[in-house]
Design an enzyme around this catalytic site. Structure first.
Site, PDB file in Angstrom:
ATOM      1  N   SER A  42      -7.862  25.541 -19.558  1.00 34.02           N
ATOM      2  CA  SER A  42      -9.133  26.223 -19.384  1.00 34.02           C
ATOM      3  C   SER A  42      -9.145  26.500 -17.601  1.00 34.02           C
ATOM      4  O   SER A  42      -8.037  27.024 -17.255  1.00 34.02           O
ATOM      5  CB  SER A  42     -10.187  25.592 -19.555  1.00 34.02           C
ATOM      6  OG  SER A  42     -11.565  26.410 -19.444  1.00 34.02           O
ATOM      7  N   ASP A 154     -10.806  29.322 -25.609  1.00 34.11           N
ATOM      8  CA  ASP A 154     -10.652  28.096 -24.533  1.00 34.11           C
ATOM      9  C   ASP A 154      -9.835  26.789 -25.011  1.00 34.11           C
ATOM     10  O   ASP A 154     -10.148  26.413 -25.959  1.00 34.11           O
ATOM     11  CB  ASP A 154     -12.018  27.515 -24.016  1.00 34.11           C
ATOM     12  CG  ASP A 154     -11.862  26.798 -22.534  1.00 34.11           C
ATOM     13  OD1 ASP A 154     -11.215  25.778 -22.545  1.00 34.11           O
ATOM     14  OD2 ASP A 154     -12.738  27.264 -21.760  1.00 34.11           O
TER      15      ASP A 154
END
Length: 262
Positions: A42, A154
């Site tokens: 991320s 993510d």
């Protein structure tokens, strides 16, 4: 002669709290500590990719300080997310071009999650930005990346700090930087959305702690900057996050150097 130990930094997920990674890297530079490998999840993938591409910590810090929400999002009508990732792609290309993984100055990998196969996907080939965007696509906020039969979101959903991938690259000394840490519930009852977000945090805390315990032999350092109650969804406290990341690096620089000499 003894073989020189290799060093790897695993930079964890954490939204705007991930600006602490930049401060940490700056402290490492000042201590003349250079990673041989970097992994990211991320926001950690964004910082890690930039650093691996040769963007300086000064350039990254300057960029995030002037960042505004509208620099990242444009409302769209796509299924799967409120926003697309076109602005993010352009922003990343502006700062570190569009290199392949093989062209980076420091070997780098990042992780995303495939919703269809429900597994972690590691990116180590092809265009770096493709991997970074997949790794940092917050579910429901950004439209998932569809690629090779996968629906990618993510990386922090299943792999908050990608240390196993770092070990797989050949790092002898593994340094994990977890900018989220163990978040706690607020004393005052939050809103319905707040309860949902805290529940997600609770599940993430439990899974991360469990995996950390199971893989303790792989981890040499697990470092958490003292970011208090800073929200990972706000762009208001970038300087604070940077400073705390820098303090973390300064605090542990000698220990990391010592580990490389053992």
């Amino acid at each position: 002669m003894a073989k020189k130990k290799t060093l790897g930094f695993a930079l964890g997920a954490g939204g705007s709290r991930g600006v602490a990674h930049i401060g940490f890297l700056k402290a490492m530079e000042e201590a003349n500590i250079k990673p041989d490998f970097i992994t990211g999840s991320s926001m950690g993938s964004v910082v890690g990719a930039g650093y691996a591409a040769g963007v300086t910590t000064e350039e990254m810090y300057k960029a995030v300080r002037k960042l505004r929400l509208l620099d990242l999002i444009t409302p769209v009508s796509f299924r799967g997310g409120l926003f697309d990732t076109k602005k993010i792609r352009k922003l990343l290309e502006r700062y570190f071009g569009n290199p392949d993984f093989s062209e980076l100055k420091i070997p780098f990998r990042c992780v995303a999650v495939d919703m269809i196969e429900q597994k972690i996907v590691e990116f180590s080939e092809g265009k770096v930005i493709d991997g970074v965007i997949a790794s940092s696509s917050i579910p429901a906020v950004f439209k998932p990346t569809e690629r090779d039969g996968m629906r990618l979101i993510d990386g922090g959903i299943l792999e908050r700090v990608p240390y196993l991938q770092l070990k797989g690259m050949g790092a002898d000394v593994v340094v994990c930087v977890d900018v989220l840490g163990r978040r706690s519930t607020k004393e005052k009852m939050p809103s319905a959305l707040g309860v949902l977000l805290e529940t997600i945090d609770l599940m993430d805390n439990y899974r991360t702690a469990k995996r950390k315990e199971e893989n303790a032999a792989v981890i040499d350092f697990w470092l958490e900057p003292e970011l208090g109650d800073m929200s990972q969804y706000s762009l208001k406290r970038m300087d604070f996050a940077y400073e705390k990341g820098y303090e973390l690096g300064v605090k542990h620089a000698k220990e990391i150097k010592k580990a490389l000499k053992r």
